[in-house]
Enzyme design. Structure first.
Site, PDB file in Angstrom:
ATOM      1  N   TYR A  36      -8.105 -11.781  -7.616  1.00 40.17           N
ATOM      2  CA  TYR A  36      -7.124 -11.834  -8.859  1.00 40.17           C
ATOM      3  C   TYR A  36      -6.972 -13.065  -9.429  1.00 40.17           C
ATOM      4  O   TYR A  36      -6.170 -13.219 -10.419  1.00 40.17           O
ATOM      5  CB  TYR A  36      -5.762 -11.290  -8.091  1.00 40.17           C
ATOM      6  CG  TYR A  36      -5.853  -9.897  -7.624  1.00 40.17           C
ATOM      7  CD1 TYR A  36      -5.940  -8.744  -8.275  1.00 40.17           C
ATOM      8  CD2 TYR A  36      -5.699  -9.864  -6.283  1.00 40.17           C
ATOM      9  CE1 TYR A  36      -5.586  -7.259  -7.599  1.00 40.17           C
ATOM     10  CE2 TYR A  36      -5.637  -8.441  -5.690  1.00 40.17           C
ATOM     11  CZ  TYR A  36      -5.736  -7.455  -6.249  1.00 40.17           C
ATOM     12  OH  TYR A  36      -5.743  -6.329  -5.721  1.00 40.17           O
ATOM     13  N   ARG A  55      -0.904  -1.326  -6.505  1.00 40.18           N
ATOM     14  CA  ARG A  55      -0.944  -2.531  -5.745  1.00 40.18           C
ATOM     15  C   ARG A  55      -1.845  -3.526  -6.542  1.00 40.18           C
ATOM     16  O   ARG A  55      -1.365  -4.886  -6.697  1.00 40.18           O
ATOM     17  CB  ARG A  55      -1.871  -2.211  -4.471  1.00 40.18           C
ATOM     18  CG  ARG A  55      -2.011  -3.299  -3.647  1.00 40.18           C
ATOM     19  CD  ARG A  55      -2.471  -3.105  -2.239  1.00 40.18           C
ATOM     20  NE  ARG A  55      -2.913  -4.074  -1.323  1.00 40.18           N
ATOM     21  CZ  ARG A  55      -2.273  -4.710  -0.508  1.00 40.18           C
ATOM     22  NH1 ARG A  55      -0.994  -4.873  -0.335  1.00 40.18           N
ATOM     23  NH2 ARG A  55      -3.001  -5.765   0.293  1.00 40.18           N
ATOM     24  N   LYS A 101      -1.827  -2.648   7.699  1.00 39.17           N
ATOM     25  CA  LYS A 101      -3.417  -2.738   8.247  1.00 39.17           C
ATOM     26  C   LYS A 101      -3.821  -4.036   8.870  1.00 39.17           C
ATOM     27  O   LYS A 101      -4.590  -3.936   9.684  1.00 39.17           O
ATOM     28  CB  LYS A 101      -4.163  -2.565   6.817  1.00 39.17           C
ATOM     29  CG  LYS A 101      -5.492  -2.609   6.855  1.00 39.17           C
ATOM     30  CD  LYS A 101      -6.368  -2.570   5.641  1.00 39.17           C
ATOM     31  CE  LYS A 101      -7.867  -2.546   5.556  1.00 39.17           C
ATOM     32  NZ  LYS A 101      -8.396  -2.401   4.226  1.00 39.17           N
ATOM     33  N   ARG A 114       0.890  -1.193   0.074  1.00 39.50           N
ATOM     34  CA  ARG A 114      -0.064   0.028  -0.044  1.00 39.50           C
ATOM     35  C   ARG A 114       0.858   1.196  -0.143  1.00 39.50           C
ATOM     36  O   ARG A 114       2.012   1.010   0.399  1.00 39.50           O
ATOM     37  CB  ARG A 114      -1.015  -0.103   1.346  1.00 39.50           C
ATOM     38  CG  ARG A 114      -2.012  -1.130   1.455  1.00 39.50           C
ATOM     39  CD  ARG A 114      -2.792  -1.250   2.399  1.00 39.50           C
ATOM     40  NE  ARG A 114      -3.497  -2.093   2.754  1.00 39.50           N
ATOM     41  CZ  ARG A 114      -3.123  -3.626   3.298  1.00 39.50           C
ATOM     42  NH1 ARG A 114      -1.991  -3.677   3.512  1.00 39.50           N
ATOM     43  NH2 ARG A 114      -4.275  -4.649   3.033  1.00 39.50           N
ATOM     44  N   HIS A 172      -2.589  -9.991   3.020  1.00 38.63           N
ATOM     45  CA  HIS A 172      -4.245 -10.409   3.243  1.00 38.63           C
ATOM     46  C   HIS A 172      -4.540 -11.442   4.278  1.00 38.63           C
ATOM     47  O   HIS A 172      -3.678 -12.490   4.245  1.00 38.63           O
ATOM     48  CB  HIS A 172      -4.870 -10.835   1.929  1.00 38.63           C
ATOM     49  CG  HIS A 172      -5.004 -10.029   0.659  1.00 38.63           C
ATOM     50  ND1 HIS A 172      -5.327 -10.116  -0.322  1.00 38.63           N
ATOM     51  CD2 HIS A 172      -4.942  -8.438   0.934  1.00 38.63           C
ATOM     52  CE1 HIS A 172      -5.437  -8.991  -1.062  1.00 38.63           C
ATOM     53  NE2 HIS A 172      -5.419  -8.057  -0.276  1.00 38.63           N
ATOM     54  N   HIS A 175      -3.703   3.226  -5.129  1.00 40.37           N
ATOM     55  CA  HIS A 175      -4.091   1.885  -4.925  1.00 40.37           C
ATOM     56  C   HIS A 175      -4.046   0.868  -6.263  1.00 40.37           C
ATOM     57  O   HIS A 175      -3.806  -0.195  -6.214  1.00 40.37           O
ATOM     58  CB  HIS A 175      -5.298   1.612  -4.444  1.00 40.37           C
ATOM     59  CG  HIS A 175      -5.680   0.483  -3.272  1.00 40.37           C
ATOM     60  ND1 HIS A 175      -4.791   0.574  -2.348  1.00 40.37           N
ATOM     61  CD2 HIS A 175      -6.233  -0.747  -3.136  1.00 40.37           C
ATOM     62  CE1 HIS A 175      -5.035  -0.447  -1.495  1.00 40.37           C
ATOM     63  NE2 HIS A 175      -5.900  -1.411  -2.074  1.00 40.37           N
TER      64      HIS A 175
END
Length: 325
Positions: free
Chosen positions: A307, A275, A220, A197, A298, A272
C-alpha cells in the site's frame, strides 16, 4: 516425563528403552503429550528395536502424521491438510522419501496448464515443504527435505483493488436495499472502519467492543489486536447486539449486495475489498506505513508495503530529482 520450563515451553524427556533417550521442547503441553505418546507407541510396536527399516510411508501418511503432531495446532491446519491431500493425489501418492524435485515440478507444470492458479501452487509447495521440515525437526523422518531446492513460481503481482468514496456510498446503499440479514451492513462498517478481515468482524461480541475500541481475537496471525473506533460506531454496535444478537454468517448477503451494486472487482476480492479500501485510504490520507502494519495485523512489513505507493510522499523525489525536459 513432561515438565514446564522457565521460559514457558514444555520439555519431553523420556527413555522408553534403556539407551534410547528422547528430549524435545514444545510450545504447548498438548504438543508435548502427543509427541510422548507417539514415541512410546513407536517403541511398543517394535520392542526389539531391530535396525530401522527403509521408510516406505506414502506421502499421504506423512501428511497425516504431520497433522497429528503439529498441523492440528495451527489455525488453518485442517485446511492445509485438505489442500495437501489434493497434492498427494496429483502426485500419485508416492513413497514420501522417494519424491524428487524434478518429479514435483513436472507434475506442477501439468497442473498449471490444467488451470490451477500459480498462487495456489505456490501455497501448496510451501505447505508440503513445511511437512517435511517439521517432521525432520521432530525426528519423525531421517532424511532432508526433497523439495528444498524447488523454486516458487514467479507471479505477476496483482493490483490491489479498493473503492472510491463514491463507490463506498453505492455499495452501502446496495447492502441496505438487498441484504436479507441485518448483520451485513454493520459487519461491513466495522471492516471499513478498522481494516479487519470479514471473519474477524463477524466474530465480535459485545464484550470486545468497549472504551472506544474493538478487540479482535483468533486472528490469522494468532495475535490479539485492539483498534480504536469512533464513539458513534461503538454505540451503533451495542445497539445492534441488543436488537439482533451476535453476528451470523452474512458474507453471502454482502456478496449479493456487491453484485447488485455493479462494482467490478478482481476474482476473490469480495469482502476483502473493504480491508484494501481502509488501507488504501489510510495511506492516501497521509497515514504511516508502520502504524498501518499494526492496524492490519501483518506479521511482515513486506505485506503492508503493497500500500506504500498510495502515500502522497511515496517516491516523490522522482519528480524533483529526475531529469527535466
Amino acid at each position: 516425563m513432561i515438565k514446564q520450563l522457565s521460559d514457558g515451553r514444555w520439555l519431553v524427556d523420556i527413555e522408553p528403552v534403556k539407551g534410547r533417550r528422547h528430549r524435545k521442547r514444545f510450545a504447548t503441553k498438548g504438543e508435548a503429550k502427543r509427541f510422548e505418546a507417539h514415541i512410546r507407541n513407536r517403541y511398543a510396536t517394535n520392542p526389539d528395536w531391530a535396525p530401522p527399516k527403509k521408510d516406505t510411508r506414502r506421502l499421504k501418511d506423512l501428511v497425516d502424521t504431520w497433522y497429528l503432531l503439529h498441523g492440528q495446532t495451527l489455525t488453518d491446519g485442517e485446511r492445509r491438510r485438505n489442500s495437501l491431500y489434493g497434492v498427494c493425489e496429483r502426485l500419485g501418492n508416492p513413497v514420501a522419501a522417494k519424491l524428487t524435485g524434478n518429479k514435483y515440478t513436472e507434475e506442477r507444470g501439468k497442473a498449471l496448464k490444467a488451470g490451477t492458479s500459480g498462487k495456489t501452487l505456490n501455497n501448496q509447495l510451501g505447505y508440503l515443504r513445511a511437512v517435511y521440515n517439521e517432521l525432520f525437526r521432530l525426528e519423525e523422518i531421517d532424511y532432508t527435505n526433497p523439495l528444498a531446492r524447488v523454486r516458487m513460481l514467479k507471479l505477476q503481482e496483482r493490483e490491489l483493488s479498493y473503492l472510491s468514496v463514491e463507490e463506498i456510498e453505492i455499495l452501502f446503499k446496495s447492502i441496505q436495499e438487498t441484504a436479507q440479514l441485518p448483520h451485513a451492513y454493520m459487519v461491513a462498517q466495522v471492516c471499513l472502519s478498522t481494516g479487519c478481515r470479514w471473519g474477524e468482524a463477524q466474530a465480535l461480541t459485545p464484550g470486545r467492543v468497549k472504551n472506544g475500541s474493538v478487540t479482535f481475537v483468533n486472528t490469522k496471525s494468532k495475535r490479539t489486536r485492539t483498534i480504536p473506533i469512533s464513539e458513534d460506531l461503538e454505540a451503533r454496535l451495542h445497539a445492534h447486539f441488543r436488537k439482533h444478537g451476535l453476528f451470523s454468517n452474512c458474507a453471502p448477503a454482502f456478496e449479493k449486495a456487491l453484485k447488485r451494486s455493479g462494482i467490478q472487482l478482481p476474482k476473490g476480492q469480495a469482502t476483502h475489498v473493504l480491508r484494501h479500501t481502509f488501507a488504501s485510504h489510510f495511506m492516501m490520507n497521509g497515514g504511516n506505513i508502520l502504524t498501518l502494519q499494526k492496524i492490519l495485523g501483518h506479521s511482515s512489513l513486506a505485506m503492508t508495503m503493497r500500500y506504500a505507493h498510495l502515500s502522497r510522499d511515496h517516491l516523490k523525489d522522482a519528480i524533483s530529482l529526475g531529469p527535466k525536459i
